[in-house]
Design an enzyme around this catalytic site. Structure first.
Site, PDB file in Angstrom:
ATOM      1  N   SER A 243       0.157   5.127  13.171  1.00 40.57           N
ATOM      2  CA  SER A 243      -0.435   4.055  12.372  1.00 40.57           C
ATOM      3  C   SER A 243       0.352   2.744  12.420  1.00 40.57           C
ATOM      4  CB  SER A 243      -0.591   4.505  10.920  1.00 40.57           C
ATOM      5  OG  SER A 243       0.660   4.783  10.336  1.00 40.57           O
TER       6      SER A 243
ATOM      7  N   LYS B 260      -0.606   4.144   0.894  1.00 33.48           N
ATOM      8  CA  LYS B 260      -0.120   2.925   1.544  1.00 33.48           C
ATOM      9  C   LYS B 260      -0.513   1.680   0.751  1.00 33.48           C
ATOM     10  CE  LYS B 260      -0.289   4.922   6.215  1.00 33.48           C
ATOM     11  NZ  LYS B 260      -0.931   4.853   7.540  1.00 33.48           N
TER      12      LYS B 260
END
Length: 815
Positions: free
Chosen positions: A686, A729
């Site tokens: 990611s 996140k």
């Protein structure tokens, strides 16, 4: 004209007040008392009594629960009756005695308020023709009614005498129908049948069915009486034998024990197959010498059969509101699991018999998987059983041992059910991912039958060797790692993921659950300690990095113990714990966050990472030096993250001119990509767009905005692929003051998992390509070089449109 009870001729008018009756159909010549309580009905009676003929129409209503029936809810055929007597009762109701005179049909209602009044047509029945066939039918009905009374049907004692004097078939049919206690619909059918012979045939059919039912009932009663007589006889004989042996001084303890076991087997309500096996083994035990080695084994086996809860079960509490309150009281958030339990309860409320679900709670240690099972048991009102499967290697732990082995016992499943005392507990299989296997078998294979709803209704334990129905049990397995569970076993369970708690969730849990619990457990009172919000946030963010709550609870307990000591020593009456006192009590904080950037910088990008304890921001630094086009990756990176760096570099080199980079520069320099906090392992794809943005920023000299964070996997063609852990996140970015987050376009669906109160403070920019990423994150205006293909060819949406996205997304998802 009709004749009333006094023998007078009464003319039937064309309009009468109407009284709707329920639970009964009134027939002609029938004298019956009625209790009238509804206001409209009382007014109908009063209207009838005010008339000289005292006539009223009695018609049955279709729905007996309807307090105010409409004209459509009343049968059209009724009976014109005369009110013989009326008496008012103390509770406001009135009691009337009525006699049916003749049938009538309602043509229409002239009024419905304040009482019913209707126009009627008197029904004239066809004349009864006496002939041998009709006489035989009437005699048959009389005989059938006599047989019904003989079989125990309770009817008026004078009815048979009255029947002998009746010579009209229609009147005979009406008299029998009025005394049989028929359902309203069946009685109404008889009333509406005008032909006397046809009506009598229907009565004969009803009597035939009634005789069949009464005959079967008498047969069942006789069988039960015979069985009772037989058991009483056996009991009497056994008592005689026991008395004789007692007189002879030969007390048979073994016989008494066998009789006691026989009674226990009878009271255990076993399935027929199991009871047959129990009685067979009990017979063997009776014939066996008490000192035989097998006798104790048989006795133990029979005890297990008796104590296993074959038919004992608790009644589920199906109050959804209460269940939701219990789950919310014990656990914060966990909305998916709570929804699943409430769905199960809703289905159980609509369907009595259903198979218990097989759930698997997967998540890090300390997130409340086992305690959640206990809360579910409390919400449903069921017993709770927990067995730990960690380190279990023997298949017999699940299925039990064969009785041929010395010291054989049933498996842990049957033992747990015996411990619960019911056949429908909440059964928690803890640490199912830590099952082992060796030469003694594979317990995970044995669990395949236990956790299969299509098979576990006939689960056969090796020790009991008879089928047991596990379909009523709600099994809840817990695990930390799904990968170590065999795929066949994993396929049988409905997996519900429990992610680690975020810092915000830990803060709320501490305030609502942990602090009150530890204050009580450490003997303190609420007026002796005050842990400030600042102190709680300090403990959560700087002293714990776990997914669960165990360490957090230990630190809260430490604060309470320190305070308890001060109170016990008399040094203070109340302690207010702030941040400074937290550092003093707990020592130096082991975890400190990275400092936030104070300005836009070239070559430094802000990424987002997921960890088992929540989200974290991740700075990516790049630099260039003389070299030969190499790429250096540092910061304890995993293979996947290194491959993402190489993929980003491959993309940039293949499209260097588009990004405004001199292609010759790559042969003269090396690029170094570094992730700070090198002591922490990092991996995953990611950070792809973060590394690509940092490299392009370094090579073009265009700074990256410090208020933007990004996450997404990069491909060699510049596409941005979806990632996981978006909720964690996003919350990490918000904690660090970052308001704009660049996410892959295909992750828009995951925004629903982020609480609304957090989404309102964040701006999400979905992107499909690296071009759209650069338009958002670079501080200076950027667009692709003009000598390349237009924006649409690479999937770019253009600078102006992306800037408009940010403006439009200030309330949540960018459109």
């Amino acid at each position: 004209m009709v004749t009333n009870y006094d023998g007078e001729q009464v003319e039937i008018p064309t309009s009468l007040p109407m009284l709707p009756v329920r639970d009964i159909v009134v027939f002609p010549y029938m004298i019956i008392p009625l209790f009238v309580g509804r206001d409209s009905s009382i007014k109908s009676v009063e209207e009838a009594l005010s008339r000289s003929d005292r006539l009223i129409l009695l018609a049955s209503q279709k729905d007996i629960s309807d307090e105010h029936p409409s004209p459509e809810g009343i049968y059209k055929t009724g009976t014109v009756s005369m009110i013989m007597r009326m008496r008012k009762l103390p509770d406001g109701r009135i009691k009337i005695l009525t006699q049916g005179l003749c049938k009538a049909t309602i043509k229409d209602f002239s009024q419905t308020q304040p009482f019913y009044e209707c126009s009627i047509d008197k029904i004239t029945e066809p004349a009864f023709v006496k002939n041998p066939e009709n006489d035989a039918l009437m005699r048959l009905v009389r005989e059938q009614l006599e047989k019904v009374i003989a079989l125990g049907k309770v009817l008026s004692p004078d009815i048979l005498m009255v029947l002998d004097d009746i010579t009209d078939a229609g009147r005979l049919a009406d008299l029998v129908a009025s005394n049989l206690g028929l359902k309203v619909s069946d009685a109404q059918t008889i009333l509406e049948t005008l032909d006397p012979v046809e009506r009598l045939k229907k009565i004969s059919d009803i009597l035939t069915k009634e005789i069949e039912v009464l005959t079967l009932q008498a047969k069942i009663r006789s069988q039960a009486k015979d069985e009772m007589t037989k058991s009483q006889k056996e009991y009497f004989l056994r008592e005689q034998i026991r008395a004789i042996k007692s007189e002879l001084g030969d007390n048979d303890q073994k016989g008494e024990e066998a009789a006691e076991l026989r009674d226990k087997v009878a009271n255990a309500k076993m399935p027929p197959e199991v009871e047959t096996e129990a009685m067979k083994q009990l017979g063997r035990l009776e014939r066996m010498h008490p000192d035989a080695s097998e006798a104790s084994m048989l006795r133990t086996y029979i005890d297990w059969l008796i104590e296993t809860p074959w038919s004992k079960s608790t009644v589920d509490n199906l109050d959804l509101t209460r269940a939701k309150g219990v789950l919310d009281e014990d656990h914060y958030n966990l909305s998916k699991i709570k929804e699943r339990i409430l769905e199960y309860l809703a289905v159980r409320k609509l369907k009595d018999k259903m198979k218990g679900p097989i759930l698997c709670f997967a998540g890090p240690p300390g997130v409340g998987k086992t305690s959640l099972g206990r809360s579910i048991a409390r919400a449903l009102g069921r017993e709770f059983v927990r067995i730990s499967l960690g380190g279990v290697k023997d298949e017999a732990e699940i299925r039990g041992h064969r009785r041929t082995y010395v010291g054989a016992l049933p498996g842990r499943v049957i033992q747990g059910l015996k411990q619960a005392g019911t056949n429908n507990p909440i059964f928690v299989l803890d640490e199912i991912d830590k099952l082992g296997s060796d030469f003694r078998g594979d317990p995970s294979a044995a669990l395949l039958e236990v956790l299969d709803p299509e098979q576990n209704n006939t689960f056969r334990d090796h020790y009991l060797n008879v089928p047991f129905d596990l379909s009523n049990v709600m099994f809840i397995a817990t695990c930390n790692n799904l990968e170590t569970i065999p795929s066949a076993l994993r396929d049988r369970m409905e997996v519900i993921q429990l992610s680690g708690y975020t810092e915000e969730e830990k803060f709320f849990i501490s305030q609502k659950y942990l602090i009150p619990k530890q204050i009580t457990e450490n003997g303190l009172k609420n007026d002796q300690i005050d842990i400030t919000t600042e102190a709680v946030r300090t403990v959560v963010s700087q002293y714990t990095r776990e997914a669960g709550l165990r360490n957090l609870e230990r630190f809260v307990a430490t604060l309470c113990r320190k305070t308890a000591r001060l109170v016990a020593e008399g040094k203070t009456e109340k302690t207010v714990i702030d941040r400074e006192l937290t550092y003093k009590f707990l020592g130096p904080a082991p975890y400190l966050r990275e400092d936030e950037q104070d300005k836009d910088e070239v070559g430094i990008a802000t990424g987002l990472a997921w960890t088992s304890v929540g989200g974290e921001i991740l700075y990516v630094e790049t630099n260039t030096m003389k070299g030969k086009g190499g790429i250096i990756l540092t910061g304890q990176l995993g293979d996947v993250m290194k491959e993402s760096g190489h993929a980003a570099m491959g993309l940039i080199r293949s499209r260097a001119k588009e990004f405004g980079i001199d292609e010759d520069v790559f042969s003269a320099i090396d690029i170094h990509i570094h992730f700070p906090q090198g002591g922490i392992p990092k991996d995953g794809p990611s950070a792809g767009i973060t590394m690509a943005s940092a490299i392009i920023s370094r090579l073009t000299g265009n700074p990256i905005r410090k208020d933007v964070a990004m996450t997404g996997e990069i491909t060699l063609t510049g596409r941005v692929l979806p990632i996981g852990g978006l909720k964690e996140k996003a919350l990490a970015a918000m904690r660090h003051g970052i308001k704009t987050i660049v996410i892959p376009d295909k992750n828009k669906k995951d925004l629903e998992d982020i609480p609304e109160e957090y989404r309102q403070h964040l701006t999400f920019v979905p992107v499909k390509t690296i071009d759209e990423v650069l338009e958002v994150v670079l501080a200076n205006k950027w667009q692709k070089a003009k000598d390349k293909a237009p924006a649409a060819a690479t999937g770019s949406s253009g600078t102006g449109r992306s800037r408009r996205k940010i403006a439009a997304a200030s309330g949540g998802l960018a459109a």
